[in-house]
Enzyme design. Structure first.
Site: not given
Ligand SMILES: *Cc1c(COP(=O)(O)O)cnc(C)c1O
Length: 408
Positions: A179, A325
């Site tokens: 993020q 999720c």
């Molecule tokens: C979106 C997200 C993930 C997962 O990333 P993907 O590329 O969708 O697998 C992991 N950690 C955080 C903090 C996220 O926001």
């Protein structure tokens, strides 16, 4: 009807510059980077150049950057790969209770193998306390993993301080920066980060590509055995277009970071002020000060989150009530419970995440729609009726009396 997308923490559209950079690698530059003829070498050069760009964005060397299929894979590799390669030194890990499921579930998988994991609590603002990390460190603690910024409530952790404490004890430090990467300035040396996860689709790059930064000297078990790609540590033919698009998106994010950060902070603060001033029985979740520029997260009493999201969607607003999720499950978000929210308040939560295309007009329209939606839902709520008749108390009023900040 106008559509307003306020779910940029969930995913972002691929920006046109990144798409343009990718297209040739689906077409006439389709070569395999492992091939020695010019078509292959052109692809190999593109991957090498992308690796350099991405390394420079975080102050790393290109040899320390490994491409993955996304943030989830990077988190899994960091946590499981490091633990498997270093278990002779100890089998204890530390993480926080508000991590993304990619980290939490990777830790739970290790627990089933006989590793021990300490899940640090957070304070009511959603921040890990340095002292809790200090007290949790043991002689057998090999790894501490604390996210850079939270995907639900946007809180930015004191990474530099946490990494320093881990290092004093000879413990390695990983951060899930999915993020924060491209949004907050990150220098891995300056912050003392040993491993870092990032993902392209959160920064206007394509889905299905990410990276794991691994500091030189850090031991990690191979993720995929096979060919010599990623220096033999993660075999499989490179996702060349994805990697090129990721690098283009990261390069532009770095150029625009300061101006976009200020612009989004102003929108964020405007939204927070309006909600707390105009909507009763509301609460901002997470620290206001140590917070991503694009994140607001509120809880509203006397309503159901799902109903709120559906009514907002009917008004053209795409938002979320926690992490993507967990929507679809009835359990309240583990992050909102960790900051001390009672279940009934956690259920009525809303995350709006601002992006490059979000305007002040969009935000005002969203807040106006939110006000109307909440009035609607509360009018139909027996709980709200009980409260108005003096038969029930407001949980948020009680939280405010207990010292919870930013309530109305
Ligand atoms: C979106 C997200 C993930 C997962 O990333 P993907 O590329 O969708 O697998 C992991 N950690 C955080 C903090 C996220 O926001």
């Amino acid at each position: 009807m106008k559509q307003i997308y306020l779910d940029h923490a969930s995913t972002t559209p691929v920006r046109p510059e990144a798409l343009d950079a990718m297209l040739p690698y689906f077409g006439d530059k389709f070569g395999n980077p492992s091939s020695i003829y010019p078509l292959g070498q052109a692809a190999s050069d593109a991957v090498a150049e992308a690796r350099e760009t991405l390394a420079s964005v975080i102050g790393a060397s290109p040899r320390e950057v490994f491409f993955t299929s996304g943030g989830t894979e990077a988190d899994n590799w960091a946590i499981k790969g490091f633990s498997h390669a270093n278990s002779a030194k100890g089998k204890h890990l530390i993480t926080s209770s508000i991590e993304h499921h990619a980290v939490l579930h990777a830790c739970e998988a290790l627990e089933r193998e006989g590793f021990e994991v300490t899940y640090l609590p957070v304070d009511e603002r959603g921040l890990v306390r340095a002292n809790d990390l200090r007290e949790a460190l043991r002689p057998d603690t090999i790894l501490a993993s604390v996210m850079f910024a939270n995907n639900e409530i946007g809180t930015i952790q004191p990474v530099r301080e946490l990494a320093a404490i881990a290092h004093e004890h000879g413990t390695a430090f990983h951060t899930d920066a999915v993020q924060a990467f491209g949004h907050e300035p990150i220098d891995v040396d300056d912050l003392g980060i040993d491993m870092l996860s990032a993902s392209a689709h959160k920064i206007y790059g394509p889905k299905g590509v990410g990276l794991l930064y691994v500091r030189k000297g850090v031991k990690l078990a191979n993720l995929l055995d096979g060919g010599q790609q990623e220096r033999g540590r993660r075999a499989t033919t490179e996702n060349v277009p994805g990697i090129v698009g990721f690098a283009k998106a990261a390069e532009l994010a770095a150029v625009e970071m300061a101006s976009e950060h200020d612009r989004q902070c102003a929108l964020r603060d405007h939204a927070i002020r309006r909600v707390l001033a105009e909507i009763p029985h509301a609460k901002l979740n997470g620290s206001w000060e140590s917070r991503l520029a694009g994140n607001v997260n509120f809880s509203f009493e006397f309503i159901e989150g799902e109903g709120m999201l559906l009514q907002l969607a009917a008004r053209g607003i795409s938002a979320s009530s926690g992490s993507a999720c967990t929507s679809g499950s009835l359990d309240p978000s583990h992050v909102l419970l960790a900051i001390g929210l009672p279940h009934e308040v956690a259920h009525g939560s809303l995350r709006l995440t601002i992006g490059r295309s979000t305007t002040q007009e969009d935000m005002d329209f969203a807040i106006d729609s939110l006000k109307a939606t909440l009035e609607n839902l509360r009018m139909m709520s027996p709980l709200y009726e009980d409260f108005k008749q003096g038969r029930a108390e407001s949980v948020i009023e009680k939280l405010a009396a207990d010292g919870f900040p930013y309530t109305s």
